[in-house]
Design an enzyme around this catalytic site. Sequence first.
Site, PDB file in Angstrom:
ATOM      1  N   ILE A   1      46.618  34.872  54.400  1.00  0.00           N
ATOM      2  CA  ILE A   1      46.823  36.073  53.589  1.00  0.00           C
ATOM      3  C   ILE A   1      47.427  35.619  52.263  1.00  0.00           C
ATOM      4  O   ILE A   1      48.485  34.979  52.230  1.00  0.00           O
ATOM      5  CB  ILE A   1      47.752  37.073  54.312  1.00  0.00           C
ATOM      6  CG1 ILE A   1      47.141  37.492  55.663  1.00  0.00           C
ATOM      7  CG2 ILE A   1      48.010  38.297  53.429  1.00  0.00           C
ATOM      8  CD1 ILE A   1      45.770  38.143  55.583  1.00  0.00           C
TER       9      ILE A   1
ATOM     10  N   GLU B   1      37.684  45.042  53.304  1.00  0.00           N
ATOM     11  CA  GLU B   1      36.850  46.000  54.024  1.00  0.00           C
ATOM     12  C   GLU B   1      37.161  46.065  55.504  1.00  0.00           C
ATOM     13  O   GLU B   1      36.714  46.986  56.193  1.00  0.00           O
ATOM     14  CB  GLU B   1      35.378  45.630  53.831  1.00  0.00           C
ATOM     15  CG  GLU B   1      34.962  45.659  52.376  1.00  0.00           C
ATOM     16  CD  GLU B   1      33.576  45.094  52.143  1.00  0.00           C
ATOM     17  OE1 GLU B   1      32.795  45.729  51.438  1.00  0.00           O
ATOM     18  OE2 GLU B   1      33.280  44.009  52.663  1.00  0.00           O
TER      19      GLU B   1
END
Lengths: 172, 728
Positions: free
Chosen positions: B615, B691
């Site tokens: 991340i 998404e």
Amino acid sequence: MAVTITVNGQDHTLDLDPRVTLLDALRDHLHLTGSKKGCDHGQCGACTVLLNGRRVNSCLCLAVMHDGDEVTTIEGLAEGGPSPLQEAFVAHDGMQCGYCTPGQICSATAMLDEVAAGWPSHVSASLDCPVELTHDELAERMSGNLCRCSCYPGINAAITEVARRGKTEATE
Amino acid sequence: MTIEMKIDGPETVNRTDDMAQGVLGRDSARPDGLAKATGRATYAAEAHPEGMLHGVLRRAPGIGAVRCPNLEAVRAMPGVRAVLRDARMVRNAAQGMADEAPVQGVDEAAYVGQPIALVVAETFEQARHAAQRLEVAIERTDLPIDPDAVEPEVPEAKQSSQGDLDAAMRNAALTIDADYTTSSMNSAAMEPHAAVAEWDGTTLTLRGALQMLRFNRNELADSVGLSAEHVRILAPYVGGGFGSKLGISADCVAAALAAMELGQPVRVVQHRRNVFEVNTRRSETRQRIRLAADADGRLIGLGHEALVSNLPEETFAEPVVQASHFAYPGAARTLGIRIARIHRPAAGSVRAPGEAVGVTASEVAMDELAYAAGVDPVELRLRNIPEEDPERGVPFSSHRLKAALLDGAERFGWSGRPMAPRQRREGEWWIGTGMAAAFRVNMVVEAQARIRLHGAGAVVETDMTDIGTGSYAIFQQVAAELLGLPLAQTEVRLGDTALPPGSGSGGSVGAASTGTAVWLAAMELRRQIAARLGCDEAELTLKDGTATAGNTRQDLADILSGAELTGTGHVKPGDAAEKVRQATYGAHFAEVAVNDVTGEVRMRRMQGTFSAGRILNRRTARSQCHGGMIWGIGMALTETMTHDRRDGHVVNRDLAEYHVPVNADVPPLDVHLLEERDPWAGPMQAKGIGELGICGAAGAILNAIHHACGARLRDFPATPDRVLAALE
């Protein structure tokens, strides 16, 4: 038509087509593009400004109807440095694309005043009790400002922090 | 100098974790945040070049041949400078990465709402008035508008089959065979599509609301008949895209044509009601899902066949079954997409094309299987995690579904949930919980970026956009991490085709693809710094503007001694995608209340756990996941574009009638991001996350509705009328 509007503390006399909305007067005639046009229909809240201290959808106001009125835009809230809400929106990531953000912040600025003045909302338990800014109260009062990036968790965290800070200052 | 890299295999060295600055991955603020919060960030429509004219698009009110009988009269109206009916105007926005003009023309309207003229005047009010006065006569053609009423195309490349699914269904202990439908949907980004075009006789400069500038430049050049080097596009801030701004749009091409004809700058802003028609929508889908399982709920066969729609000549078909190729095992598999050629507005990519609707429906089917098997829905997923790609037989690059399911279940408090529906009631409200798994393919797109390093800091440059996704923040972190600079000394410049071509924003590829190009550019600069110090790059520690190598420590400014170093990075997809299956995973949990009297559904809370490699910025990643989950709420409960049955026009083409979730629709959300390194994802080992949050989210909500009140809904959205009908 000539109209004089005080915008962010400064008088502006404009010669406007009567069809010009307050939003377009700000964006296209004064080049204050911080107020956003998302729908031009009063459906999204991106154009929210403070008109004589109260929040309005500036896309639903005709500029020539506001001769002598005082308007504060997102740029005005940042005069003398960013406002606590503007800083809190950055700190809590109350934005992604940023297009609804000026409207959210103008709306929240007025909303906190409405809460302080004890105005009830659709979800308030009664019409005359002091308002506590719970999640439900905040969400209800901010639902006129759409955010398609869906930053509502960050927006609510930012507003809650500023509200809490304001309350602490008021009791000190 | 440039470092080029093709992603062909796993990254074994993991240099990223060797870096010293400690800013990558951090929960760090957007450098563009204050500009957005104070109104200083300027979007496409907000430039005011000298002499700018205003254009307003006129739409076709029907399907068929178009005439404008009073065109000359409109031309003579006050302030009107032109009524453009140019054959180069585009029918609808280009598809993502089209790289060429979309279908063009104004004489035939293929759908209701197609732009067929641009009225240009000195003021916006004059242009709007004149556009409203322009009469549009349609010689109506009867063309199909209902996807169920035409014989669909069955493209061979979109069908796949292994084993004998019919036999598996006959022999299985447990089967599910059901149809699911999802609605036509709109991205409805907050910033309407807008363009300001300027033409100096040689070069066309366009400020646009666009996601993928290097493709958009070619699309615009091809549309208006210029070579790409004479086109420059600027999009430093984009007010949301979600797929609707992937390709060049009608406003851009019309503004460019008008500016070239009139020799003055022209602005064209789509009205909100245009936005719902002339850009691409998410196709409605009809999905037949078949599951064949043994008595324990282990899949032996899987079928996922979808009907989607689009206009003639559009190449895009909603890739509904994209994740079904690898999500679950089963030796017998039949997957396919059929396309109905109809005359509703064009369909294209909307946030997580494919999985947003496909995973959502198949996760409802999996919930049905869990109930058929009498197995807890989390446990059912755990029993059905394949060991390798079930179709291609290749390994997964990494697979964190199990970890996500267990983490999410723990945080949500799933254990002890009674399996049976209708167990909890509060007044008029049934309360229930549901879950779904999340799957999304991961892709790499070619990207370039440049970093200029000088005594005062670094400047990252690429034409990549930030559509709210966090590109400014993430590239700042990547460059600062590798170059050992404080964030404040690392500037990021985006959204200008004069800069090196990035990936563009779309398909969750931006942060990892263009981010890798930034990483490579910074690595190139590290090598140049090392060369100046006479050491190996790997021996170099860069932190807070100083360089340490062996026993020497020097300020970066002294090493540069006034010079500016430039490094460029260039990443391309290699054959990694053939060697492994790469995807991102997650788990959704939802609690809902269903009103027994009105059929209204209210969200109580949602939990999402996601895994997408490293991340890069926990704050922006979390916000992306919030966004995806809230889109799931919209898909589950309110969002549907209603097409008129006679001519397919969008009945509810504004934000009052098309219901995106508002603040009061959203309950407290909890997002947890798992730690992961995917070695097949390049040197940062990071995958896309923009998404993933929507994939399956609406399925968790419909499963929660079933658990609450016992009503099994298979049609999205679960509006009160549908819920009420299912309750009775």
